[in-house]
Enzyme design. Sequence first.
Site, PDB file in Angstrom:
ATOM      1  CG  HIS A 156      -4.426   3.783  -3.876  1.00  0.00           C
ATOM      2  ND1 HIS A 156      -5.616   4.410  -3.600  1.00  0.00           N
ATOM      3  CD2 HIS A 156      -3.695   3.834  -2.727  1.00  0.00           C
ATOM      4  CE1 HIS A 156      -5.608   4.848  -2.353  1.00  0.00           C
ATOM      5  NE2 HIS A 156      -4.467   4.515  -1.795  1.00  0.00           N
TER       6      HIS A 156
ATOM      7  CG  ASN B 281      -7.143   2.846   0.383  1.00  0.00           C
ATOM      8  OD1 ASN B 281      -6.435   3.091   1.357  1.00  0.00           O
ATOM      9  ND2 ASN B 281      -8.315   3.440   0.200  1.00  0.00           N
TER      10      ASN B 281
ATOM     11  CG  HIS C  43      -1.870   1.155   1.260  1.00  0.00           C
ATOM     12  ND1 HIS C  43      -2.498   1.561   2.411  1.00  0.00           N
ATOM     13  CD2 HIS C  43      -2.286   2.018   0.305  1.00  0.00           C
ATOM     14  CE1 HIS C  43      -3.260   2.606   2.165  1.00  0.00           C
ATOM     15  NE2 HIS C  43      -3.138   2.919   0.897  1.00  0.00           N
TER      16      HIS C  43
ATOM     17  CG  HIS D 109      -0.019   6.411  -0.492  1.00  0.00           C
ATOM     18  ND1 HIS D 109      -0.814   7.492  -0.208  1.00  0.00           N
ATOM     19  CD2 HIS D 109      -0.838   5.322  -0.371  1.00  0.00           C
ATOM     20  CE1 HIS D 109      -2.047   7.103   0.074  1.00  0.00           C
ATOM     21  NE2 HIS D 109      -2.085   5.781  -0.018  1.00  0.00           N
TER      22      HIS D 109
ATOM     23  CB  ILE E  86      -8.369   8.445   0.552  1.00  0.00           C
ATOM     24  CG1 ILE E  86      -8.648   8.409   2.032  1.00  0.00           C
ATOM     25  CG2 ILE E  86      -8.623   7.092  -0.100  1.00  0.00           C
ATOM     26  CD1 ILE E  86      -8.477   9.699   2.753  1.00  0.00           C
TER      27      ILE E  86
END
Length: 810
Positions: free
Chosen positions: A661, A665, A470, A475, A810
């Site tokens: 993602h 997520n 993740h 990110h 997010i």
Amino acid sequence: MTSLETDIIDNGKKLIKGTVVLRQKNLNVVGDAVPPSILDTSSVALKLISASKHDGSGKGKIGKQTFLEGKNSPFDVEFEWDRHSMGNPGAFYIENFLQHEFFLVSLTLEDDLHHETINFVCNSWIYNTEKYTTDRIFFANKAYLPSETPAPLVYYRQEELESLRGDGTGERKEWERIYDYDVYNDLGQPDKNDSLARPTLGGSNTLPYPRRGRTGRKPTLKDPEAESRSKFVYIPRDESLNPLKASHSVIKTLNLVSQNDTPRLRALVTLENDEQPEFNTFEDVLLLFNGEPPNDFPIPKVIQASYTAWMSDEEFSREMIAGVNPNVIKKLSEFPPKSKVDSQLYGDNTTTITKEHLEPYMDGINIEQVIQSNRLYILDHHDAIFPYLRKLNETGAKAYASRTILFLQDDGTLKPLAIELSKPHPQGDSFGPVSNVYFPASEGVEASIWLLAKAYVLVNDANYHQLVSHWLNTHATVEPFIIATNRHLSVVHPIHKLLLPHYRNTMNINANARNILINADGIVESTFLLGGYSMQLSADAYKDWNFTEQGLPNDLIKRGVAVEDPASPHGIRLLIEDYPYASDGLEIWAAIKLWVEEYVNFYYKSDAAIVQDIELQAFWKEVVEVGHGDLKSATWWFKMQTRTELIKACTILIWIASALHAAVNFGQYPYGGYIVSRPTKTRRFIPEKGSFEYDELANDYQKTYLRTITPKNDTLQNMATMEALSNHVSDEQYLGHRIEGNLWTSDSEPVEAYKKFGRKLIEIEEKLVQRNNDESLRNRYGPVKMPYTLLHPSSEEGMTFRGIPNSISI
């Protein structure tokens, strides 16, 4: 839209009329009134810039200053502009003389006489003009390669990029738009407490890392290499969310969760301290759901159909291919599996699992036949975890490294054959690990031991998922691309326009993550096993990161779960045919790739155009040498010399930011909200026969299990965090949609190609729904009756367990 026209008024001046849409800070309706002071006719000034007539120095002619008219957005505006002498407008300057900022959405010019509309899509914060060293400029929505830029706009295009790069000095301020790089040296707080010091990630071979956005904050007093922390973390102003209330609430919630300061957590943590500091039964945990406040957590999807189905071996295995971390499992092509742990430091880490352990459970087939028929798989969390175990187990944690061997059955499901749990040798690391092998059991204390063994695997998987699958692989690795794009690809560059929706809010959420999630003593360190070593594990994993392997087909092939096959859809044949993440993902991947191919080939007619694109070459050079500079010597980087390479790079980047993602997520709470089924910590070792703990396990396995996994307070904070991260906000932008509608470019062919991409995604979603209705595909819903929907492109607001946002928002 107000009708606009070009005409000649009585005094002989030629005018072009337009409308300006802007929003006040924190208002979420386009038509909201702006502050009264904006009614002053001298509050906001604009000047058009010519794209076809220069001023003698080569720069486009600049028109006369004009001001907004009206009381509410959209505002009218009139420009004195003679087409004959000034040419076609291609850009405009805007100045804000107010003391507060506003959000500029767009300027539209419409020439009824020439049947022409010129759209300027802005979506940018405008502060008082004294805040800026160069005037704020916006360009019409026409895309140009650098070599095709109209000569009068070349200077302005270059000046804007230079202003975004800055000079690499000074502390950044809220209103600035400068993009620059820095290492991760702001996670610790050595001035507050020595125990809160954290090593710098990035800039070294031992702890390499992608770069983050530079803030320029002062160094700490105790460590001049560490950056001091503050509540405000600079990001370029337009990387903050647009002014819609819903999106900001998620960040606010996470800040409160980090302090146990939501109303629910305040009540529950108080109860814990006063009445019941631990869960004693699984029913105690279930009482947190769907009751009266504060016990009103939404019931996680994994237990909606059954409170116990998660305990089955089939579900344990299914979540490796349809859970929240579905891209780690590998095919075993040799036995025993090899370890890459440094034997000089940690001894011999060869597995203690033998053929004799496995073959009794493999339907009469021997190990060689199983490997040859592609039916043996492994979830390997040994090498990543083992180097940290001695340190972890000295801090109160009690953890193992794990290897889980799985067998692909005739019905397409996976079953676990054995779990190996390893811990450091009491006499020292050089003696190698102490390992035990556990086997499936369904009765007596052996069943409880097996349930515990699976819990240690799940804890390792939860930690690896959060820190690598993740955080690192989506990110952290995307942020350098965002920085390089804004530093080197003009807003009128076709590739900037292509990638822009896939960057939305990522730098913002990453900055907030550094402040409350991945920082020293933050939510991740507090609620996950790795604690203070969490980000170091992430840096270790980055050593093996390969951009070209982040695309789905190459990832599947690398892990051995698929092979190239021209006769198969998408040229890939899955060896686990019923692999929900992979099969659904390949549909999305193919759609993204086709869209990118059409787009790139529209603007680049040859490979030579790629080589000659100075902005593209500067962008890619900086991604490789600076943004991911710790890996710049890797030979796998694209050379960016061909259209094929550009198509591959953009497809991979869009895949990471959107579908990948989404897959890792938005299932966090649906799968992990019931901590019993996916714990994040272990506090006890497996009890040995004859011990008090062993007898306790035999008498009350639930109590022992709960005393072993994540404690109650950490569970509550973890649940609140996952709930916030698993929700879609009301203003989310999903794959196939753009915030600008059809106005993101004036080139009609790319607009139509993007519409076709959107229609394809709708078709894919219908296909995925049909797959979930096929009862022969058991991995699609499993014992928990939880159809795999994480890669369905569309979603509504809330926790929907579906939806692919354009970006890591997010």
